[in-house]
Every structure is written in C-alpha cells, then in structure tokens.
Design an enzyme around this catalytic site. Structure first.
Site, PDB file in Angstrom:
ATOM      1  N   ALA A  12       0.819  -1.230   0.000  1.00  0.00           N
ATOM      2  CA  ALA A  12       0.000   0.000   0.000  1.00  0.00           C
ATOM      3  C   ALA A  12       0.844   1.267   0.000  1.00  0.00           C
ATOM      4  O   ALA A  12       0.293   2.364  -0.060  1.00  0.00           O
ATOM      5  CB  ALA A  12      -0.922  -0.005   1.226  1.00  0.00           C
ATOM      6  N   ALA A  14       2.800   2.483  -2.254  1.00  0.00           N
ATOM      7  CA  ALA A  14       3.076   3.114  -3.554  1.00  0.00           C
ATOM      8  C   ALA A  14       2.077   2.625  -4.596  1.00  0.00           C
ATOM      9  O   ALA A  14       1.308   1.694  -4.333  1.00  0.00           O
ATOM     10  CB  ALA A  14       4.506   2.763  -4.013  1.00  0.00           C
ATOM     11  N   ARG A  37       7.812  -0.009   3.817  1.00  0.00           N
ATOM     12  CA  ARG A  37       8.163   1.390   4.113  1.00  0.00           C
ATOM     13  C   ARG A  37       7.115   2.031   5.031  1.00  0.00           C
ATOM     14  O   ARG A  37       6.087   2.534   4.564  1.00  0.00           O
ATOM     15  CB  ARG A  37       8.329   2.176   2.809  1.00  0.00           C
ATOM     16  CG  ARG A  37       9.631   1.837   2.083  1.00  0.00           C
ATOM     17  CD  ARG A  37       9.695   2.454   0.716  1.00  0.00           C
ATOM     18  NE  ARG A  37       8.762   1.848  -0.213  1.00  0.00           N
ATOM     19  CZ  ARG A  37       8.583   2.242  -1.477  1.00  0.00           C
ATOM     20  NH1 ARG A  37       9.299   3.242  -1.944  1.00  0.00           N
ATOM     21  NH2 ARG A  37       7.710   1.631  -2.259  1.00  0.00           N
ATOM     22  N   ASN A  89      -1.556  -7.213  -3.515  1.00  0.00           N
ATOM     23  CA  ASN A  89      -1.000  -6.319  -4.536  1.00  0.00           C
ATOM     24  C   ASN A  89       0.531  -6.265  -4.496  1.00  0.00           C
ATOM     25  O   ASN A  89       1.158  -5.998  -5.521  1.00  0.00           O
ATOM     26  CB  ASN A  89      -1.598  -4.918  -4.317  1.00  0.00           C
ATOM     27  CG  ASN A  89      -0.805  -3.831  -5.020  1.00  0.00           C
ATOM     28  OD1 ASN A  89      -0.905  -3.676  -6.233  1.00  0.00           O
ATOM     29  ND2 ASN A  89       0.008  -3.094  -4.262  1.00  0.00           N
ATOM     30  N   SER A 142      -1.368  -9.674 -13.944  1.00  0.00           N
ATOM     31  CA  SER A 142      -0.776  -8.802 -14.969  1.00  0.00           C
ATOM     32  C   SER A 142      -1.066  -9.385 -16.338  1.00  0.00           C
ATOM     33  O   SER A 142      -1.301 -10.594 -16.474  1.00  0.00           O
ATOM     34  CB  SER A 142       0.744  -8.739 -14.777  1.00  0.00           C
ATOM     35  OG  SER A 142       1.353  -8.052 -15.861  1.00  0.00           O
ATOM     36  N   TYR A 155       9.571 -13.003 -14.190  1.00  0.00           N
ATOM     37  CA  TYR A 155       8.470 -12.135 -13.753  1.00  0.00           C
ATOM     38  C   TYR A 155       7.156 -12.648 -14.353  1.00  0.00           C
ATOM     39  O   TYR A 155       6.141 -12.771 -13.654  1.00  0.00           O
ATOM     40  CB  TYR A 155       8.717 -10.679 -14.165  1.00  0.00           C
ATOM     41  CG  TYR A 155       7.525  -9.801 -13.817  1.00  0.00           C
ATOM     42  CD1 TYR A 155       7.245  -9.487 -12.486  1.00  0.00           C
ATOM     43  CD2 TYR A 155       6.662  -9.323 -14.802  1.00  0.00           C
ATOM     44  CE1 TYR A 155       6.126  -8.710 -12.158  1.00  0.00           C
ATOM     45  CE2 TYR A 155       5.549  -8.547 -14.479  1.00  0.00           C
ATOM     46  CZ  TYR A 155       5.288  -8.246 -13.155  1.00  0.00           C
ATOM     47  OH  TYR A 155       4.185  -7.491 -12.824  1.00  0.00           O
ATOM     48  N   LEU A 187       0.370  -1.968 -19.044  1.00  0.00           N
ATOM     49  CA  LEU A 187       1.363  -1.014 -18.526  1.00  0.00           C
ATOM     50  C   LEU A 187       0.731   0.104 -17.676  1.00  0.00           C
ATOM     51  O   LEU A 187      -0.125   0.847 -18.166  1.00  0.00           O
ATOM     52  CB  LEU A 187       2.093  -0.390 -19.711  1.00  0.00           C
ATOM     53  CG  LEU A 187       3.391   0.330 -19.370  1.00  0.00           C
ATOM     54  CD1 LEU A 187       4.484  -0.669 -19.016  1.00  0.00           C
ATOM     55  CD2 LEU A 187       3.840   1.192 -20.552  1.00  0.00           C
TER      56      LEU A 187
HETATM   57  P1  NDP Z   1       5.137  -0.034  -7.188  1.00  0.00           P
HETATM   58  O1  NDP Z   1       6.586  -0.343  -7.218  1.00  0.00           O
HETATM   59  O2  NDP Z   1       4.706   1.360  -7.366  1.00  0.00           O
HETATM   60  O3  NDP Z   1       4.492  -0.607  -5.840  1.00  0.00           O
HETATM   61  C1  NDP Z   1       4.827  -1.903  -5.370  1.00  0.00           C
HETATM   62  C2  NDP Z   1       4.342  -2.069  -3.954  1.00  0.00           C
HETATM   63  O4  NDP Z   1       4.666  -3.403  -3.517  1.00  0.00           O
HETATM   64  C3  NDP Z   1       5.031  -1.093  -3.006  1.00  0.00           C
HETATM   65  O5  NDP Z   1       4.061  -0.587  -2.118  1.00  0.00           O
HETATM   66  C4  NDP Z   1       6.018  -1.971  -2.247  1.00  0.00           C
HETATM   67  O6  NDP Z   1       6.134  -1.498  -0.910  1.00  0.00           O
HETATM   68  C5  NDP Z   1       5.289  -3.316  -2.249  1.00  0.00           C
HETATM   69  N1  NDP Z   1       6.193  -4.432  -2.023  1.00  0.00           N
HETATM   70  C6  NDP Z   1       7.193  -4.868  -2.837  1.00  0.00           C
HETATM   71  N2  NDP Z   1       7.838  -5.898  -2.250  1.00  0.00           N
HETATM   72  C7  NDP Z   1       7.220  -6.100  -1.046  1.00  0.00           C
HETATM   73  C8  NDP Z   1       7.431  -7.002   0.013  1.00  0.00           C
HETATM   74  N3  NDP Z   1       8.411  -7.924  -0.036  1.00  0.00           N
HETATM   75  N4  NDP Z   1       6.634  -6.949   1.099  1.00  0.00           N
HETATM   76  C9  NDP Z   1       5.627  -6.027   1.157  1.00  0.00           C
HETATM   77  N5  NDP Z   1       5.373  -5.132   0.185  1.00  0.00           N
HETATM   78  C10 NDP Z   1       6.175  -5.184  -0.908  1.00  0.00           C
HETATM   79  O7  NDP Z   1       4.486  -0.981  -8.327  1.00  0.00           O
HETATM   80  P2  NDP Z   1       2.971  -1.204  -8.796  1.00  0.00           P
HETATM   81  O8  NDP Z   1       2.035  -0.420  -7.980  1.00  0.00           O
HETATM   82  O9  NDP Z   1       2.953  -1.039 -10.250  1.00  0.00           O
HETATM   83  O10 NDP Z   1       2.821  -2.754  -8.482  1.00  0.00           O
HETATM   84  C11 NDP Z   1       1.747  -3.299  -7.727  1.00  0.00           C
HETATM   85  C12 NDP Z   1       1.368  -4.642  -8.319  1.00  0.00           C
HETATM   86  O11 NDP Z   1       0.887  -4.459  -9.635  1.00  0.00           O
HETATM   87  C13 NDP Z   1       2.516  -5.633  -8.429  1.00  0.00           C
HETATM   88  O12 NDP Z   1       2.050  -6.917  -8.057  1.00  0.00           O
HETATM   89  C14 NDP Z   1       2.868  -5.603  -9.913  1.00  0.00           C
HETATM   90  O13 NDP Z   1       3.449  -6.807 -10.332  1.00  0.00           O
HETATM   91  C15 NDP Z   1       1.498  -5.396 -10.496  1.00  0.00           C
HETATM   92  N6  NDP Z   1       1.449  -4.879 -11.859  1.00  0.00           N
HETATM   93  C16 NDP Z   1       2.041  -3.684 -12.181  1.00  0.00           C
HETATM   94  C17 NDP Z   1       1.968  -3.205 -13.477  1.00  0.00           C
HETATM   95  C18 NDP Z   1       2.651  -1.960 -13.914  1.00  0.00           C
HETATM   96  O14 NDP Z   1       2.807  -1.756 -15.139  1.00  0.00           O
HETATM   97  N7  NDP Z   1       3.049  -1.077 -13.018  1.00  0.00           N
HETATM   98  C19 NDP Z   1       1.204  -3.939 -14.502  1.00  0.00           C
HETATM   99  C20 NDP Z   1       0.664  -5.182 -14.063  1.00  0.00           C
HETATM  100  C21 NDP Z   1       0.755  -5.610 -12.787  1.00  0.00           C
HETATM  101  P3  NDP Z   1       7.476  -1.433  -0.027  1.00  0.00           P
HETATM  102  O15 NDP Z   1       8.629  -1.284  -0.973  1.00  0.00           O
HETATM  103  O16 NDP Z   1       7.250  -0.274   0.879  1.00  0.00           O
HETATM  104  O17 NDP Z   1       7.476  -2.744   0.710  1.00  0.00           O
HETATM  105  C1  8X3 Z   2       3.729  -5.318 -15.331  1.00  0.00           C
HETATM  106  C2  8X3 Z   2       3.377  -5.045 -16.756  1.00  0.00           C
HETATM  107  O1  8X3 Z   2       4.158  -5.533 -19.131  1.00  0.00           O
HETATM  108  O2  8X3 Z   2       5.666  -4.311 -17.668  1.00  0.00           O
HETATM  109  O3  8X3 Z   2       3.168  -6.514 -14.916  1.00  0.00           O
HETATM  110  O4  8X3 Z   2       5.301  -6.665 -17.331  1.00  0.00           O
HETATM  111  S1  8X3 Z   2       4.698  -5.423 -17.761  1.00  0.00           S
END
Ligand code: NDP
Ligand code: 8X3
Length: 257
Positions: A12, A14, A37, A89, A142, A155, A187
């Site tokens: 949550a 980011a 964080r 998430n 995704s 991934y 994306l």
């Molecule tokens: P961000 O990097 O903006 O956010 C990722 C979040 O995951 C952060 O809040 C981070 O928090 C948390 N996180 C990562 N590792 C851990 C851990 N070990 N324990 C707890 N929290 C963790 O990326 P997105 O918001 O884009 O990603 C969110 C989800 O969406 C992911 O599952 C990603 O695979 C998926 N996704 C993203 C896409 C994109 O294009 N952006 C497309 C498709 C799917 P912190 O570092 O504080 O722990």
């Molecule tokens: C994140 C979307 O296409 O960058 O799941 O892998 S992509």
C-alpha cells in the site's frame, strides 16, 4: 456497500496499492495497510484520515517472511481481525535478463514476493473468511500472466502463477460465499520500472514514453468494481490495457504529450 468493511491492502506504500487505498477509503472502508516502508504508510494514513476520516491500521510487513505474515494476521487487534477484502498487490520485477544470464537473487525476490508472499497472505487470511462464510481475495496479476515478453521470463512466470492460484482458489472456495478475483493490468505508470531497473530513473522513464500508460487509479477503480458486486457475482478475472497497448509486444507508438 463497503461502508465500515475491513479491507487489507499489501504493497500500500506506492502505486496501485496506494491508489486502492484512496478508492476504498472514498467508499467508506476501514483499511489495513501493509508494506515495508513504514513512513510511506503513515503519510498515506494521515492523508486518508484528512480526506475521508478513514480509520487505518498500519503493518510494517515484508510479505516474503511467512512467520511475520502469520504473526501480523494472528496479532491483529480484535476490531481489525475480520478482514472482508484482501488485496494481494505487493509485487515487483527485477531486470530483463535472459534466463541463461539471469541473476539468482532477482529470481528469488520475484518468486518469494509475487508468488510465495501472495500465498502466505492468502493462507493466513482465508480461514477466517471461510469460517465467516464471506470475504474476497483480489489478486493483482498482470498481462504478463497471460503473455511472455523478451526478458520477462521469471516475472511473467510469477504472474502466470498468480492466475493459476486465483483459478485454484475459485475451485477450492466453491460452496462458500468467499470470492476470488484476479485483476490483470497492462502497462501502468508507477514506481514499478524504477524498481525493475534498480533506481535508474532515465531507463524507467523510457518505459512510459511510447503511449499513454494506465494510471494506478484506473486499476484501483477496477479492483473497487470487483469488490462491490452483489454476493452472487464473482468477477473471476479482468484484463485492463492502455488503449494503445493490445498485447505486451503490440502497441501503437502514439507518444505521450
Ligand atoms: P510499485 O513499485 O509502485 O508498488 C509496489 C508495492 O509493492 C510497493 O508498495 C512496495 O512497498 C510493495 N512491495 C514490494 N515488495 C514487497 C514485500 N516484499 N513486502 C511487502 N510489500 C512489498 O508498483 P505497482 O504499484 O505497479 O505494483 C503493484 C502490483 O501491480 C505488483 O504486483 C505488480 O506486479 C502489479 N502490476 C504492475 C503493473 C505496472 O505496469 N506497473 C502492470 C501489471 C501488474 P514497499 O517497498 O514499501 O514494501
Ligand atoms: C507489469 C506489466 O508488461 O511491464 O506486470 O510486465 S509489464
């Protein structure tokens, strides 16, 4: 429909997770916010309190740590322990190496977070949902869970696993009123690419210059839609793409103004 419901969001701090917190807070939910964080979570909780009067319970949590996940869920104060919606998430990607050149630690991190972390969370929260005969697990998958792109190997494998786990959950939960959904974005502009490229902001920024990407809020609204269907409706999966991205390797280079 979500008024006073307890919604737990991992990751949550980011991107999509933080956007989900805003959307669910707007609808009156009380939120359990988890990530590593702590400061980010505190800032978010203060914003939500100011904007919507939202009650938040914060958990500094690394979802890769199974014992910490169990302790976090078992240790929830009574008024927070009946989770209605779990949004799995938390997730990340590392690099775009070919398998023959892959980094073992990157593989561990992606598999431990995206697959095992999601399983630890689900295993800890689901027994309560099944006992109460209500609840909803929403996994963020995704388009990478449906297709594979160059360098995406591990991934993409983790996101294919998320799709399989969601399908498995649906079968395992048959006969209960507990729902399972997968929301699969294309994306989305978040910190995702900055994490993938380990802080190389120039390279990360390039990811979002070919066409207008999705915003985290677009996905949060889709998650909200899944969570607000009537009891007899289970949105099993949802693929949401930018208009200019038809597949992971097929996009229209419109540019971004
Ligand atoms: P961000 O990097 O903006 O956010 C990722 C979040 O995951 C952060 O809040 C981070 O928090 C948390 N996180 C990562 N590792 C851990 C851990 N070990 N324990 C707890 N929290 C963790 O990326 P997105 O918001 O884009 O990603 C969110 C989800 O969406 C992911 O599952 C990603 O695979 C998926 N996704 C993203 C896409 C994109 O294009 N952006 C497309 C498709 C799917 P912190 O570092 O504080 O722990
Ligand atoms: C994140 C979307 O296409 O960058 O799941 O892998 S992509």
């Amino acid at each position: 429909m979500l008024k006073s419901k307890t919604v737990m969001i991992t990751g949550a701090s980011a991107g999509i997770g933080a956007a989900c917190a805003h959307s669910f807070a707007r609808e009156g939910a009380r939120l359990i916010l988890a990530a590593r964080r702590e400061e980010r979570l505190s800032e978010l909780a203060a914003e939500l309190k100011a904007e919507h009067g939202t009650d938040c319970h914060l958990i500094t949590l690394d979802v890769r740590d199974r014992l910490a996940v169990d302790a976090a869920i078992e240790g929830l104060p009574a008024e927070w322990s009946a989770i209605d919606v779990l949004i799995n998430n938390a997730g990340l990607s590392r690099g775009l190496d070919k398998v023959q050149e892959g980094q073992f630690l990157d593989w561990d991190e992606m598999i431990d977070t995206n697959v095992k972390g999601l399983l630890w969370m689900s295993r800890a929260v689901l027994p309560g949902m099944v006992e109460r005969d209500r609840g909803h697990v929403i996994n963020i998958g995704s388009v990478a869970g449906r297709q594979v792109y160059p360098g995406g190997n591990v991934y993409c494998a983790t996101k294919h696993a998320v799709g399989a786990i969601t399908q498995g959950l649906r079968i395992d939960l048959l006969g209960t009123m507990v729902k399972a959904s997968s929301v699969d974005p294309g994306l989305v502009e978040t910190e995702f690419s900055e994490v993938r490229f380990r802080g190389d902001t120039d390279r990360a920024g390039q990811t979002y210059t070919n066409f207008p990407p999705l915003k985290a809020e677009d996905i949060a609204e889709a998650v909200l839609f899944c969570a607000t269907r009537p009891p007899h409706v289970n949105v099993q999966d949802m693929l949401i793409m930018p208009q200019d991205q038809a597949a992971v390797y097929a996009s229209h280079p419109r540019g971004v103004k």
